[in-house]
Design a protein around this motif. Structure first.
Motif, PDB file in Angstrom:
ATOM      1  N   GLY A 132     -23.315  -1.695 -35.292  1.00 29.21           N
ATOM      2  CA  GLY A 132     -22.269  -1.038 -36.091  1.00 29.21           C
ATOM      3  C   GLY A 132     -21.262  -2.057 -36.605  1.00 29.21           C
ATOM      4  N   ARG A 133     -20.886  -2.979 -35.750  1.00 28.86           N
ATOM      5  CA  ARG A 133     -19.933  -4.023 -36.157  1.00 28.86           C
ATOM      6  C   ARG A 133     -20.529  -4.885 -37.273  1.00 28.86           C
ATOM      7  NH1 ARG A 133     -19.026  -9.324 -35.087  1.00 28.86           N
ATOM      8  NH2 ARG A 133     -20.636  -9.474 -33.482  1.00 28.86           N
ATOM      9  N   ALA A 134     -21.796  -5.283 -37.108  1.00 28.71           N
ATOM     10  CA  ALA A 134     -22.424  -6.173 -38.103  1.00 28.71           C
ATOM     11  C   ALA A 134     -22.525  -5.496 -39.471  1.00 28.71           C
ATOM     12  CB  ALA A 134     -23.812  -6.585 -37.622  1.00 28.71           C
ATOM     13  N   ILE A 135     -22.882  -4.223 -39.467  1.00 26.05           N
ATOM     14  CA  ILE A 135     -23.070  -3.519 -40.751  1.00 26.05           C
ATOM     15  C   ILE A 135     -21.725  -3.316 -41.442  1.00 26.05           C
ATOM     16  CG2 ILE A 135     -23.778  -1.295 -41.733  1.00 26.05           C
ATOM     17  CD1 ILE A 135     -26.031  -1.453 -39.418  1.00 26.05           C
ATOM     18  N   ALA A 136     -20.708  -2.918 -40.683  1.00 30.52           N
ATOM     19  CA  ALA A 136     -19.387  -2.739 -41.295  1.00 30.52           C
ATOM     20  C   ALA A 136     -18.778  -4.087 -41.694  1.00 30.52           C
ATOM     21  CB  ALA A 136     -18.468  -1.984 -40.332  1.00 30.52           C
ATOM     22  N   THR A 137     -19.097  -5.135 -40.946  1.00 31.31           N
ATOM     23  CA  THR A 137     -18.598  -6.469 -41.320  1.00 31.31           C
ATOM     24  C   THR A 137     -19.212  -6.902 -42.645  1.00 31.31           C
ATOM     25  OG1 THR A 137     -18.269  -7.054 -39.006  1.00 31.31           O
ATOM     26  CG2 THR A 137     -18.422  -8.883 -40.552  1.00 31.31           C
ATOM     27  N   PHE A 138     -20.484  -6.587 -42.839  1.00 27.81           N
ATOM     28  CA  PHE A 138     -21.117  -6.872 -44.136  1.00 27.81           C
ATOM     29  C   PHE A 138     -20.342  -6.163 -45.256  1.00 27.81           C
ATOM     30  CE2 PHE A 138     -23.782  -5.652 -47.644  1.00 27.81           C
ATOM     31  CZ  PHE A 138     -24.448  -6.825 -47.968  1.00 27.81           C
TER      32      PHE A 138
END
Ligand code: GN1
Ligand code: MG
Length: 362
Positions: A132-138
């Motif tokens: 979730g963090r990686a996708i929102a960071t993108f």
């Protein structure tokens, strides 16, 4: 190593001579290899499927634009860290990022991140949260990139009305045998049409702002370190203008599924609400992403829509005798579609709880 792969690799301005090429088989569309060289470095060599992406130059142009935009944001990291958290494309010896081989294949080359792993299925809540963090960071990293600067490489990629018209055509032209195998799913798709078109209605009415989206946020496109820290998003083939719902919903499709995308026994398909809560925490609390006006509404519901749309495309491909997704056996697309439809229905049952989680955490 195959001579052809060696020649393609040598067209790029990389260091060292290639000594080994191993295929990566997780994708359904493009051909990808990890190439190791005698200089000690490793690279990802990818052939862009020209049937799916009619303009490969436009695809690589998007990939380089997005990757360098994100890399610029990581520039302050120590070199070692930077190398693990940013995708970098290599130019060919004759210039440009795309190599056309003598058979007309289109290739690009990027860094391979060592000591990393991907998951096809979420093993625990920590991984769900990190994804979730990686996708929102993108999404956060690309929020200052004008979506209209990107090429629309597959027009209306996530358009439900387009996917329904392709489905309608496939039903009209499909063989009786395949239609009878898929009878239950065809019926379900007819029943769900109006509900499934509702997200697109809001997009066409301009109620949701366009932004740069990844458009293929399945769990296997999040790269993890060996201790399960998300490093970055990979597979930038489909970066295009889109709405946050595409990336949120498509992520939930695989991250919260207790089974595989192509689960043969639908009884193994399950929706994991704990993973969903962890994913939502990572997405909102760990990324610093602030949603824009119009983006928060319908996020939980997008999980149902995006799960269904992938299932619908797989069902359509089954009726078209498997011309789009790679398949390993005769009923592979049917099996995939059945498991995706099942998951979409399970998500439907949990929507109230999912909305409560999004409004509490988001
Ligand atoms: C395809 O090729 P791959 O595995 O990255 C597809 C996605 C689907 C996905 C389902 C260009 O992605 O849209 O969600 O399969 N990509 C394209 O696993 O159609
Ligand atoms: Mg992809």
């Amino acid at each position: 190593m195959e001579l052809h792969i060696k020649r393609v690799f040598e067209a790029f301005a990389a260091e060292g001579a290639p000594v080994q090429a191993d295929p990566i088989k997780t994708g359904h569309i493009n051909q990808t290899f990890v190439v190791r060289t005698d200089a000690g470095g490793s690279y990802v060599l990818q052939q862009i499927n020209g049937r799916v992406f009619p303009d490969p130059e436009a695809v690589i142009d998007n990939k380089v634009k997005v990757a360098s935009h994100i890399a610029a944001k990581r520039a302050g990291l120590p070199e070692q860290e930077f190398r693990r958290r940013a995708l970098r494309f290599f130019e060919t010896r004759s210039g440009g990022f795309l190599h056309k081989d003598p058979e007309g294949g289109f290739w690009n080359l990027l860094n391979y991140i060592e000591d990393s792993r991907v998951y096809l299925r979420t093993p625990n809540s920590k991984v769900a949260r990190e994804a979730g963090r990686a996708i929102a960071t993108f999404l956060k990293d690309t929020e200052d990139l004008d979506p209209s600067a990107l090429n629309v490489t597959i027009p209306r990629f996530h358009s439900m009305s387009l996917r329904y018209s392709q489905f309608d055509e496939a039903v009209a032209s499909g063989s009786d045998e395949r239609k009878s195998e898929a009878e239950d799913l065809i019926g379900r798709a007819f029943e769900l049409r109006s509900e499934m078109l509702s997200l697109e209605r809001r997009v066409s009415e301009g109620l949701i702002p366009l932004r740069v989206t990844h458009n293929d946020t399945k769990i296997s496109n999040v790269l993890f370190s060996e201790d399960d820290e998300a490093l970055c998003m990979i597979d930038l083939d489909t970066v295009m203008p889109g709405v946050v719902h595409y990336d949120f919903g498509d992520a939930v499709r695989t991250i919260c599924n207790k089974g595989d995308e192509d689960e043969q026994d639908v009884a193994n398909v399950g929706f994991d609400l704990e993973y969903f809560e962890a994913f939502v925490k990572g997405f909102f609390r760990d990324s610093g992403l602030d949603l824009r006006s119009g983006e928060a509404e319908g996020l939980a519901f997008s999980s149902r829509v995006m799960t269904f749309i992938v299932g619908l495309r797989m069902l359509t491909d089954y009726l078209n005798n498997d011309i789009y997704f790679d398949t390993a056996y005769e009923t592979h697309n049917l099996v995939r579609a059945r498991s995706q439809f099942r998951l979409a229905d399970l998500i439907g049952e949990r929507l109230g709880e999912m909305e409560e989680i999004v409004s509490r955490i988001g």
